[in-house]
Design a protein around this motif. Sequence first.
Motif, PDB file in Angstrom:
ATOM      1  N   ALA A 196     -23.628  41.367 -30.962  1.00 22.83           N
ATOM      2  CA  ALA A 196     -24.008  42.538 -30.184  1.00 22.83           C
ATOM      3  C   ALA A 196     -25.214  43.154 -30.883  1.00 22.83           C
ATOM      4  O   ALA A 196     -25.450  42.908 -32.074  1.00 22.83           O
ATOM      5  N   GLU A 197     -25.987  43.933 -30.160  1.00 26.44           N
ATOM      6  CA  GLU A 197     -27.164  44.560 -30.764  1.00 26.44           C
ATOM      7  C   GLU A 197     -26.775  45.385 -31.985  1.00 26.44           C
ATOM      8  O   GLU A 197     -27.499  45.403 -32.994  1.00 26.44           O
ATOM      9  N   ALA A 198     -25.605  46.026 -31.929  1.00 29.28           N
ATOM     10  CA  ALA A 198     -25.144  46.799 -33.085  1.00 29.28           C
ATOM     11  C   ALA A 198     -24.917  45.910 -34.309  1.00 29.28           C
ATOM     12  O   ALA A 198     -25.149  46.333 -35.451  1.00 29.28           O
ATOM     13  N   ASP A 199     -24.471  44.678 -34.087  1.00 32.12           N
ATOM     14  CA  ASP A 199     -24.287  43.736 -35.200  1.00 32.12           C
ATOM     15  C   ASP A 199     -25.621  43.419 -35.866  1.00 32.12           C
ATOM     16  O   ASP A 199     -25.718  43.331 -37.098  1.00 32.12           O
ATOM     17  N   ILE A 200     -26.645  43.216 -35.037  1.00 27.53           N
ATOM     18  CA  ILE A 200     -27.968  42.894 -35.580  1.00 27.53           C
ATOM     19  C   ILE A 200     -28.475  44.034 -36.452  1.00 27.53           C
ATOM     20  O   ILE A 200     -28.967  43.808 -37.569  1.00 27.53           O
ATOM     21  N   GLN A 201     -28.323  45.252 -35.976  1.00 25.07           N
ATOM     22  CA  GLN A 201     -28.779  46.407 -36.749  1.00 25.07           C
ATOM     23  C   GLN A 201     -28.007  46.519 -38.068  1.00 25.07           C
ATOM     24  O   GLN A 201     -28.586  46.815 -39.116  1.00 25.07           O
ATOM     25  N   ARG A 202     -26.711  46.280 -37.998  1.00 22.29           N
ATOM     26  CA  ARG A 202     -25.881  46.390 -39.207  1.00 22.29           C
ATOM     27  C   ARG A 202     -26.220  45.302 -40.231  1.00 22.29           C
ATOM     28  O   ARG A 202     -26.328  45.580 -41.434  1.00 22.29           O
ATOM     29  N   LEU A 203     -26.397  44.075 -39.751  1.00 19.10           N
ATOM     30  CA  LEU A 203     -26.727  42.976 -40.659  1.00 19.10           C
ATOM     31  C   LEU A 203     -28.097  43.174 -41.293  1.00 19.10           C
ATOM     32  O   LEU A 203     -28.305  42.872 -42.477  1.00 19.10           O
ATOM     33  N   ALA A 204     -29.051  43.688 -40.523  1.00 18.47           N
ATOM     34  CA  ALA A 204     -30.383  43.958 -41.061  1.00 18.47           C
ATOM     35  C   ALA A 204     -30.318  45.027 -42.149  1.00 18.47           C
ATOM     36  O   ALA A 204     -30.973  44.916 -43.200  1.00 18.47           O
ATOM     37  N   ALA A 205     -29.518  46.067 -41.912  1.00 18.59           N
ATOM     38  CA  ALA A 205     -29.387  47.129 -42.903  1.00 18.59           C
ATOM     39  C   ALA A 205     -28.736  46.620 -44.185  1.00 18.59           C
ATOM     40  O   ALA A 205     -29.152  46.980 -45.303  1.00 18.59           O
ATOM     41  N   ALA A 206     -27.725  45.763 -44.039  1.00 18.01           N
ATOM     42  CA  ALA A 206     -27.065  45.201 -45.216  1.00 18.01           C
ATOM     43  C   ALA A 206     -28.024  44.340 -46.027  1.00 18.01           C
ATOM     44  O   ALA A 206     -28.011  44.355 -47.265  1.00 18.01           O
ATOM     45  N   ARG A 207     -28.884  43.619 -45.327  1.00 18.23           N
ATOM     46  CA  ARG A 207     -29.867  42.768 -46.000  1.00 18.23           C
ATOM     47  C   ARG A 207     -30.866  43.613 -46.798  1.00 18.23           C
ATOM     48  O   ARG A 207     -31.200  43.292 -47.941  1.00 18.23           O
ATOM     49  N   GLU A 208     -31.329  44.678 -46.201  1.00 15.67           N
ATOM     50  CA  GLU A 208     -32.286  45.555 -46.887  1.00 15.67           C
ATOM     51  C   GLU A 208     -31.649  46.200 -48.108  1.00 15.67           C
ATOM     52  O   GLU A 208     -32.290  46.333 -49.161  1.00 15.67           O
ATOM     53  N   ALA A 209     -30.396  46.612 -47.995  1.00 16.26           N
ATOM     54  CA  ALA A 209     -29.702  47.210 -49.132  1.00 16.26           C
ATOM     55  C   ALA A 209     -29.529  46.200 -50.261  1.00 16.26           C
ATOM     56  O   ALA A 209     -29.669  46.540 -51.447  1.00 16.26           O
ATOM     57  N   ALA A 210     -29.242  44.941 -49.902  1.00 15.99           N
ATOM     58  CA  ALA A 210     -29.060  43.909 -50.919  1.00 15.99           C
ATOM     59  C   ALA A 210     -30.361  43.625 -51.672  1.00 15.99           C
ATOM     60  O   ALA A 210     -30.351  43.339 -52.873  1.00 15.99           O
ATOM     61  N   LYS A 211     -31.484  43.703 -50.975  1.00 17.28           N
ATOM     62  CA  LYS A 211     -32.781  43.463 -51.624  1.00 17.28           C
ATOM     63  C   LYS A 211     -33.057  44.513 -52.700  1.00 17.28           C
ATOM     64  O   LYS A 211     -33.728  44.223 -53.701  1.00 17.28           O
ATOM     65  N   ALA A 212     -32.570  45.715 -52.486  1.00 20.43           N
ATOM     66  CA  ALA A 212     -32.833  46.801 -53.426  1.00 20.43           C
ATOM     67  C   ALA A 212     -31.916  46.755 -54.647  1.00 20.43           C
ATOM     68  O   ALA A 212     -32.184  47.439 -55.645  1.00 20.43           O
ATOM     69  N   ALA A 313     -29.380  38.379 -39.920  1.00 18.80           N
ATOM     70  CA  ALA A 313     -29.378  38.891 -41.290  1.00 18.80           C
ATOM     71  C   ALA A 313     -30.669  38.571 -42.037  1.00 18.80           C
ATOM     72  O   ALA A 313     -30.837  38.994 -43.180  1.00 18.80           O
ATOM     73  N   GLY A 314     -31.573  37.818 -41.384  1.00 22.34           N
ATOM     74  CA  GLY A 314     -32.828  37.465 -42.037  1.00 22.34           C
ATOM     75  C   GLY A 314     -32.713  36.313 -43.003  1.00 22.34           C
ATOM     76  O   GLY A 314     -33.417  36.266 -44.020  1.00 22.34           O
ATOM     77  N   LEU A 315     -31.831  35.352 -42.673  1.00 25.13           N
ATOM     78  CA  LEU A 315     -31.619  34.184 -43.533  1.00 25.13           C
ATOM     79  C   LEU A 315     -32.192  32.923 -42.908  1.00 25.13           C
ATOM     80  O   LEU A 315     -31.935  32.652 -41.729  1.00 25.13           O
ATOM     81  N   PRO A 316     -32.933  32.103 -43.669  1.00 23.76           N
ATOM     82  CA  PRO A 316     -33.299  30.781 -43.163  1.00 23.76           C
ATOM     83  C   PRO A 316     -32.089  29.858 -43.166  1.00 23.76           C
ATOM     84  O   PRO A 316     -31.086  30.131 -43.845  1.00 23.76           O
ATOM     85  N   VAL A 317     -32.195  28.762 -42.425  1.00 29.57           N
ATOM     86  CA  VAL A 317     -31.046  27.878 -42.202  1.00 29.57           C
ATOM     87  C   VAL A 317     -31.425  26.445 -42.557  1.00 29.57           C
ATOM     88  O   VAL A 317     -32.503  25.969 -42.200  1.00 29.57           O
ATOM     89  N   VAL A 318     -30.516  25.768 -43.245  1.00 34.35           N
ATOM     90  CA  VAL A 318     -30.587  24.317 -43.429  1.00 34.35           C
ATOM     91  C   VAL A 318     -29.429  23.725 -42.636  1.00 34.35           C
ATOM     92  O   VAL A 318     -28.287  24.158 -42.789  1.00 34.35           O
ATOM     93  N   SER A 319     -29.708  22.759 -41.770  1.00 32.30           N
ATOM     94  CA  SER A 319     -28.650  22.221 -40.920  1.00 32.30           C
ATOM     95  C   SER A 319     -28.835  20.741 -40.659  1.00 32.30           C
ATOM     96  O   SER A 319     -29.961  20.236 -40.624  1.00 32.30           O
ATOM     97  N   THR A 320     -27.723  20.064 -40.444  1.00 36.96           N
ATOM     98  CA  THR A 320     -27.774  18.719 -39.892  1.00 36.96           C
ATOM     99  C   THR A 320     -28.153  18.816 -38.414  1.00 36.96           C
ATOM    100  O   THR A 320     -28.010  19.880 -37.786  1.00 36.96           O
ATOM    101  N   ARG A 321     -28.603  17.723 -37.849  1.00 41.39           N
ATOM    102  CA  ARG A 321     -28.906  17.685 -36.411  1.00 41.39           C
ATOM    103  C   ARG A 321     -27.594  17.480 -35.645  1.00 41.39           C
ATOM    104  O   ARG A 321     -27.382  16.472 -34.968  1.00 41.39           O
TER     105      ARG A 321
END
Length: 390
Positions: A196-212, A313-321
Motif C-alpha cells: 500500500a502507499e502507506a507501506d512505501i512511505q514507512r519503508l522509505a522512512a525506515a531506510r533513511e533512519a538506518a542510514k543515519a 525500501a530502496g534496496l537493489p536486488v540479486v535474483s535468479t531468472r
Amino acid sequence: MNALSAALTRGTPAGAQPLRILTFLHSFEPGGVERVALRLHEAWRAQGHDARLVLGRTAGAMKREWPGLEYDVLGPEAIPSAAWETLWMIALLPRAIRRIRPDVLFCAGNSYTVVAVAMRLLLGKACPPIVAKISNDLTRSDLPAPARPFYRVWLRIQGRMLNRLVGMAPPMREEIGTLMRAEDARIAVIDDPSLAEADIQRLAAAREAAKAAPRAPGRRFLAIGRLAAQKNFALLIDAFARMAGPDDRLAIIGEGSARRALEAQIARLGLSGKVRMPGHVSPLDAELAAADALVLSSEYEGVPAVVAEALAAGLPVVSTRCSVSMEDMLGGGRFGLLVPVGDASALAQAMEDIAKLKFDEAVARDQSRRFTVEIASHGYLALMEGLARA
C-alpha cells in the motif's frame, strides 16, 4: 495492518449493487499469495463490497497481522486438516459457496487452482464465475522431465475451466495464453498488489533512519521466504560461502520444513556466525532498512512481493531468472542483477557485483508504486463486475 489510503474510499458507485466476493484460503500460514489475498480482501471491504473470507483453518503467524478480520472456517478445527488441506477444502467449500452465494470466486494463486477447478466440476452451473490470479511462473523448468507433459495438460485444463486468468505483470500475458491455451479476452494483467502507499512511505522512512545510524563493517544480504525447496536457500548459502568476506552477513527470514537441512549446511560450511535464520518476522522494516541487497535464489516465482518491498525500501536486488516477469520488475537491469536458475557461481558473482550497480533509490521507489493495492483493487473490481453482470 496499515490503514488503506484515501484512494480506496472510491467505493461502489451510487445505485450500483455491491459485489459479493468469496476468497478461499487454507490458513494464516505466511505466504505471499495469502498476504496479497488478505490485502485485496481488506481493500474490497473498504470500498463497500460484500467481500467474504473462508479459511480451512485459523492457524498461522499472519493471524496477528490482521486484528479484527472477519472470516468463516470451513469445519471443526479439532480435526487436524493441515496435512490434507486441499482435500479438506474441496470437500467442504461447496457447502460454503451454496450458503454465501457469492457473485464471484477469487482464486488467490496457483496453489489454489485445483480447488477452483474442483468447484467448477462439483457445482456445475451453480458455480459462480472464477477469477484466478496466476501467482507463479508457468514454465516450471524445475519439474522432472517425465512430469512436464502432465503439467502442461493440467495448465490447459485450468485454461478451460477458469473464467478469467490474471497475470501479475505484463510479460505473463503471453505465457498464460500460450501455456494455458486461453484466448486473449479471458486474460487480464493487474500488477500484483504487494504494497500500500502507506507501506512505501514507512519503508522509505525506515531506510533513511538506518542510514543515519552507525553500522558494523561488512555487507548485509537479505533473503525472505518460506524455508522450502522452491526458494532454494541451499543455493544461496552455497553462493554466500563462495563470496563472503570476514565481516559480511546473510539473514534468511522465514520458516519451513527445510530449516534443519539448511542449519546443517550452515554449520558444515563454517558459517554459523555469519548466517542467521530468525524465522518469521513481521514487519520487515528493520530487516529491509539494514540490508545492502535482497537476494532471491528461487527455482520459480510469479511476481515476488519481497522484490516490490525491497524496491520500496530502496534496496537493489540479486535474483535468479525464476520468473518471466523478473526482468520487467527490475526495470531491465536498473534495479538489480539476474542470473540463471541453479547457478551458485553466477549468484555469488552477482552478489559481489551488486554494489557496483548504478542504483537510484527514488526511481526504484517509483517502480514499487506499480504494485500497490490502491491500483490493483480497482482493477480486480472492474474485472469482477464485468464478469458477474454478464
